[in-house]
Scaffold this active site. Structure first.
Site, mmCIF file in Angstrom:
data_model
loop_
_atom_site.group_PDB
_atom_site.id
_atom_site.type_symbol
_atom_site.label_atom_id
_atom_site.label_comp_id
_atom_site.label_asym_id
_atom_site.label_seq_id
_atom_site.Cartn_x
_atom_site.Cartn_y
_atom_site.Cartn_z
ATOM 1 N N SER A 142 0.866 -1.180 0.000
ATOM 2 C CA SER A 142 0.000 0.000 0.000
ATOM 3 C C SER A 142 0.900 1.226 0.000
ATOM 4 O O SER A 142 2.097 1.142 0.308
ATOM 5 C CB SER A 142 -0.881 -0.005 1.254
ATOM 6 O OG SER A 142 -1.489 1.248 1.469
ATOM 7 N N TYR A 155 -1.800 -1.365 10.635
ATOM 8 C CA TYR A 155 -1.938 -1.620 9.200
ATOM 9 C C TYR A 155 -0.705 -1.109 8.462
ATOM 10 O O TYR A 155 -0.147 -1.802 7.604
ATOM 11 C CB TYR A 155 -3.204 -0.939 8.682
ATOM 12 C CG TYR A 155 -3.473 -1.178 7.212
ATOM 13 C CD1 TYR A 155 -3.995 -2.391 6.770
ATOM 14 C CD2 TYR A 155 -3.213 -0.192 6.259
ATOM 15 C CE1 TYR A 155 -4.250 -2.615 5.427
ATOM 16 C CE2 TYR A 155 -3.463 -0.412 4.910
ATOM 17 C CZ TYR A 155 -3.989 -1.625 4.504
ATOM 18 O OH TYR A 155 -4.234 -1.843 3.178
#
Length: 287
Positions: A142, A155
């Site tokens: 990401s 995350y």
């Protein structure tokens, strides 16, 4: 990588980016797609769409954190359908909380799915790819694997770890003719993201845009596929003006904290700028 006639396995294929990648690969002429996720019904729906394209589809409803079950399933899949040429590790979960309010069960789930599940599957398939001396592995990280985000500490940590894992494997597996790449999308409009509080000024991409960028990246010899102009801007800002990027993230984070008046005015101007009809676009820049 030439996708014609290849067999690809995609985790997280029942929704979001994984589903979009599966459908995009189906349009690119792969021979078979092996779709992996926990939701059997949604997997079957995706498989039916793919089969309508004339592409073979196999579903595998399994929890990637269950090591023994995954080991047995991959052995059966490999025996039944031959070598897997392309592995795309897309399965992941995300929780949003300030760190001081974070919960251990959520932390454990993010680590288990995002890292341990990916590690288990990659280990099983990479060993088989090495024996065949061919293969490509894509690990979906990401933008948060490059730029850590407030309220998304765990995350972000898992996505940073995925990049480190990818870089190490790229060097180790090169001698076996196995390519290892990372896909780094910016915020994408998926079911998972809709449950989060969005950062100010961030314009979500569509899963289809991410999938198309992946296909473009597969055709290039690039170790990281950075998707979206916002991702490129953030990474360059981090390199050239890290202090400025930290300030922007602090202002943009959905913390609910009070902000100085001049920053509030700046936000209002930015909101107006990005919501004007003449700026409706979001595009995936070719990596």
């Amino acid at each position: 990588m030439n996708l014609q006639g290849k067999v690809a396995l995609i985790t997280g294929a029942s929704r979001g980016i994984g589903r979009a990648i599966a459908l995009e690969l189906g349009q690119q002429g792969v021979k078979r797609l092996i779709l992996v996720a926990r939701d059997r019904r949604k997997l079957r729906e995706v498989a039916q769409e793919i089969e309508a394209m004339g592409v073979e589809a196999t579903t595998l409803a399994i929890d990637l954190t269950q090591v023994t079950e995954v080991n047995i399933a991959i052995a059966q899949i490999w025996r039944s359908y031959g070598p897997i040429h392309l592995l795309i590790n897309c399965a992941g979960v995300a929780y949003q909380n300030s760190f001081l309010r974070s919960k251990i069960p959520q932390l454990q789930e993010e680590l288990s799915v995002n890292l341990l599940g990916m590690y288990t599957l990659t280990s099983l398939i990479a060993k088989r790819m090495a024996s065949q001396r061919q293969g490509t592995i894509i690990n979906v990280s990401s933008l948060m694997g490059k730029v850590a985000a407030p309220t998304m500490a765990t995350y972000s940590a898992t996505k940073f770890a995925i990049l480190g894992f990818t870089q190490a494997l790229r060097q180790e597996l090169a001698e076996y003719n196995i390519q290892v790449k990372a896909l780094l999308p910016t915020l994408t409009d998926t079911d998972m993201v809709r449950d989060l509080k969005l950062f100010r000024w961030v314009i979500p991409m569509t899963p289809q845009q991410v999938a198309k960028a992946l296909v473009i990246g597969l055709k290039k010899d690039t170790p990281e596929i950075l998707v979206g102009w916002q991702s490129h801007l953030a990474v360059w800002c981090q390199r050239l003006a890290p202090g400025l990027l930290e300030l922007i993230l602090k202002i943009a984070a959905p913390t609910g904290a009070a902000k100085p008046s001049f920053l509030t005015k700046f936000q209002r101007f930015a909101d107006l700028f990005w919501t004007e009809p003449r700026f409706p676009f979001v595009f995936a820049r070719k990596p």
